[in-house]
Design an enzyme around this catalytic site. Structure first.
Site, short mmCIF file in Angstrom:
data_model
loop_
_atom_site.label_atom_id
_atom_site.label_comp_id
_atom_site.label_asym_id
_atom_site.label_seq_id
_atom_site.Cartn_x
_atom_site.Cartn_y
_atom_site.Cartn_z
CB THR A 8 -3.32 16.78 48.29
OG1 THR A 8 -3.83 15.68 47.54
CG2 THR A 8 -2.19 17.41 47.48
CG ASP A 69 -13.75 18.61 52.53
OD1 ASP A 69 -13.24 17.51 52.28
OD2 ASP A 69 -14.82 18.72 53.17
CG HIS A 176 -16.45 20.79 41.99
ND1 HIS A 176 -16.48 20.04 40.83
CD2 HIS A 176 -16.10 19.93 42.98
CE1 HIS A 176 -16.17 18.77 41.13
NE2 HIS A 176 -15.93 18.70 42.42
P1 IMP Z 1 -12.49 15.39 48.02
O1 IMP Z 1 -12.75 16.27 49.20
O2 IMP Z 1 -12.00 16.13 46.81
O3 IMP Z 1 -11.64 14.20 48.38
O4 IMP Z 1 -13.94 14.78 47.57
C1 IMP Z 1 -14.73 14.01 48.48
C2 IMP Z 1 -15.71 13.15 47.72
O5 IMP Z 1 -16.64 13.96 46.98
C3 IMP Z 1 -15.09 12.23 46.68
O6 IMP Z 1 -14.65 11.03 47.26
C4 IMP Z 1 -16.25 12.03 45.71
O7 IMP Z 1 -17.16 11.06 46.21
C5 IMP Z 1 -16.96 13.37 45.73
N1 IMP Z 1 -16.41 14.25 44.67
C6 IMP Z 1 -15.68 15.37 44.85
N2 IMP Z 1 -15.33 15.91 43.67
C7 IMP Z 1 -15.85 15.10 42.72
C8 IMP Z 1 -15.82 15.12 41.29
O8 IMP Z 1 -15.21 15.99 40.64
N3 IMP Z 1 -16.47 14.11 40.68
C9 IMP Z 1 -17.13 13.13 41.33
N4 IMP Z 1 -17.18 13.05 42.65
C10 IMP Z 1 -16.55 14.03 43.35
#
Ligand code: IMP
Length: 195
Positions: A8, A69, A176
């Protein structure tokens, strides 16, 4: 101290896990190891994408690594936006993506949804997966200004507020991502291997 890369560039996320793990591991970010590549996320699932990221680091930097992810799965939309959560509308704009979700959910009575995180840990050549899920519903109208992404429309089961109406501390206790991270931390702490 054993080094472990978190795939990250979010320094805050890395510091948070470092403070929980204490002196057992030294957490490094992509910036710390000089990795400036936007690692391709071409998988068909959260699992595949997490593995793509963690194995990229172990292959190119010969370092143990974990990667996460996440995304939102809406039952009535065949689990969309899923792995496309960050760019559901085609662009990386939280507000536009959220509006698209609300538009596709117009008139839909089944509002069930879940946020999911998968973490892939590549350690000593072995991959281990950790999953965190929180179930809830999609609101008709956004509420709250905290957080990011789909937070203003996601109401976790058992609460009458959205993620965007919770403090960061409160959300981090039940999210999550927190659930998956806690599983990873328990695994790492439980490992007798101090090498
Ligand atoms: P990442 O894999 O954690 O970067 O999440 C990918 C995408 O999922 C983000 O850009 C958000 O659109 C959505 N997302 C993931 N986790 C969250 C959360 O805790 N709140 C709101 N959107 C989330």
């Amino acid at each position: 101290m054993k080094e472990l890369v978190f795939a990250t560039n979010n320094k805050y996320k890395a510091e948070e896990i470092q403070s929980i793990l204490g002196s057992q591991y030294k957490i490094l970010t992509l910036t710390d190891i000089g990795c400036t590549v936007d690692i391709p996320e071409t998988g068909n699932s959260f699992e595949e994408n997490a593995i793509l990221k963690s194995s990229y680091v172990t292959e190119h930097y010969q370092q143990d690594c974990f990667a996460d992810d996440s995304g939102l799965e809406i039952e009535a939309l065949n689990n969309e936006p899923g792995i496309y959560s960050a760019r559901y509308s085609g662009i990386k704009d939280d507000r536009i993506n959220l509006e698209l979700v609300l538009q596709r959910m117009e008139g839909v009575t089944n509002r069930k949804a879940r946020f999911k995180t998968v973490i892939s840990l590549m350690k000593n050549g072995k991959n281990t997966l950790f999953e965190g899920v929180i179930e809830g519903t999609i609101r008709q109208v956004p509420a709250g200004d905290q957080g990011f992404g789909y937070d203003p429309v996601f109401e976790p089961f058992g609460y009458n507020v959205t993620f965007a109406q919770m403090s960061m501390t409160e959300k981090n206790r039940i999210s999550h991502r927190a659930i998956a991270m806690q599983k990873l931390i328990a695994f790492l702490k439980g490992q007798a291997d101090p090498s």
